[in-house]
Write an enzyme that holds these catalytic residues in place. Structure first.
Site, mmCIF file in Angstrom:
data_model
loop_
_atom_site.group_PDB
_atom_site.id
_atom_site.type_symbol
_atom_site.label_atom_id
_atom_site.label_comp_id
_atom_site.label_asym_id
_atom_site.label_seq_id
_atom_site.Cartn_x
_atom_site.Cartn_y
_atom_site.Cartn_z
ATOM 1 N N SER A 1 -20.208 -5.806 -67.908
ATOM 2 C CA SER A 1 -19.797 -4.688 -68.749
ATOM 3 C C SER A 1 -19.157 -5.295 -69.973
ATOM 4 O O SER A 1 -18.583 -6.391 -69.919
ATOM 5 C CB SER A 1 -18.773 -3.783 -68.052
ATOM 6 O OG SER A 1 -18.175 -2.876 -68.965
ATOM 7 N N TYR B 1 -10.835 -1.433 -63.364
ATOM 8 C CA TYR B 1 -12.187 -1.732 -63.842
ATOM 9 C C TYR B 1 -12.171 -2.892 -64.828
ATOM 10 O O TYR B 1 -12.941 -3.853 -64.695
ATOM 11 C CB TYR B 1 -12.772 -0.480 -64.507
ATOM 12 C CG TYR B 1 -14.200 -0.638 -64.975
ATOM 13 C CD1 TYR B 1 -15.250 -0.645 -64.057
ATOM 14 C CD2 TYR B 1 -14.506 -0.753 -66.321
ATOM 15 C CE1 TYR B 1 -16.570 -0.770 -64.482
ATOM 16 C CE2 TYR B 1 -15.808 -0.878 -66.757
ATOM 17 C CZ TYR B 1 -16.844 -0.892 -65.840
ATOM 18 O OH TYR B 1 -18.143 -1.027 -66.257
ATOM 19 N N LYS C 1 -13.779 -6.546 -64.039
ATOM 20 C CA LYS C 1 -14.938 -6.935 -64.837
ATOM 21 C C LYS C 1 -14.688 -8.249 -65.582
ATOM 22 O O LYS C 1 -15.608 -9.046 -65.766
ATOM 23 C CB LYS C 1 -15.335 -5.816 -65.805
ATOM 24 C CG LYS C 1 -15.990 -4.631 -65.118
ATOM 25 C CD LYS C 1 -17.267 -5.019 -64.394
ATOM 26 C CE LYS C 1 -18.018 -3.828 -63.842
ATOM 27 N NZ LYS C 1 -19.300 -4.190 -63.190
#
Length: 260
Positions: free
Chosen positions: A137, A150, A154
């Site tokens: 991402s 998140y 990531k």
């Protein structure tokens, strides 16, 4: 014949979104596919569409990863050539997010990659070839407002992909980190106001990500950026972090004003 004719490929999180788009694109190139998803019906639907093999289940736990790889090798009657670690979870919140949410983000976004590599590397190193495609991402290069679990995990996924590449590339293991911004999937829909503010305006279709991945593989590029502008954002972050953080904080304040 396509560039991936008879290549044996596993795609996790392939029931929809980026994973399904990757599976379709590889199938169009002649690959042999095993598609995985927690949603068994979705995995089977994609497999039926593509003439692939569905192996539903958890692609994050040690047992689940082991079973997926074992069943894939059986389905292929041979080794796995390409493993696409695509499954992910968009856990939001900050330090106040629950222990369970942090643990889930860590398990799916990082440890799923570690566990797959642990199972795949001995065979790949013996063969002198293998390819690991990690859907990371842009949050792994930059960050995402409103989503600490998140963003942090990531970053971890990117760091692990970098480590794999620098450690094993001379032994035939190719690694790719795919870092899109917004993609029009169910995951984007679940990001709420922050996603609508930051990601939605430039969101692309999953098929565009799949195209970028195949182009990146063809060029043997580690970093695959379906949104090319992310390269400049990454440069800005590294060269002037205070200015970049100020800009991101402005977005955060804008989000808070909109939620007030």
């Amino acid at each position: 014949m396509g560039a991936h004719q008879d290549t044996r490929i596993v795609v996790t999180g392939a029931g929809r979104g980026i994973g399904a788009a990757l599976a379709r694109r590889f199938a169009a190139e002649g690959a042999r596919l095993v598609v995985n998803d927690l949603d068994a019906d979705a995995a089977r639907a994609v497999a039926e569409e593509l003439g692939a093999v569905a192996v539903p289940g958890d692609a994050a736990s040690e047992h689940g990863v082991g079973e997926l790889i074992r069943k894939a090798r059986t389905a292929f009657d041979g080794p796995i050539d390409v493993y696409c670690a695509n499954a992910g979870v968009p856990t939001g919140g900050g330090p106040e997010a629950s222990e369970e949410d942090w643990a889930l983000a860590w398990d799916v976004n990082v440890m799923a990659h570690v566990r797959a590599a642990r199972a795949l590397l001995p065979e790949w190193l013996e063969r002198g070839q293998g390819r690991f495609v990690a859907t990371v991402s842009a949050a792994g290069l930059l960050t995402m407002i409103g989503a600490a679990p998140y963003s942090v995990t990531k970053h971890g996924a990117l760091a692990f992909a970098e480590w794999l590449s620098l450690t094993y590339r001379h032994r035939g293991v190719q690694v790719h980190a795919v870092c899109p911004q917004g993609v029009r999937t169910d995951m984007l829909d679940g990001t709420g106001a922050a996603g609508q503010l930051v990601l939605a305006p430039t969101a692309i279709e999953p098929e565009k990500v799949a195209e970028a991945v195949l182009a990146g593989i063809a060029d043997n590029r580690f970093l695959i950026l379906p949104h090319p502008e992310v390269a400049q954002f990454y440069t800005n972050r590294a060269s002037d972090p205070d200015r970049w953080l100020g800009g991101m904080n402005k977005l955060q304040r804008h989000l808070e004003d909109g939620e007030a």
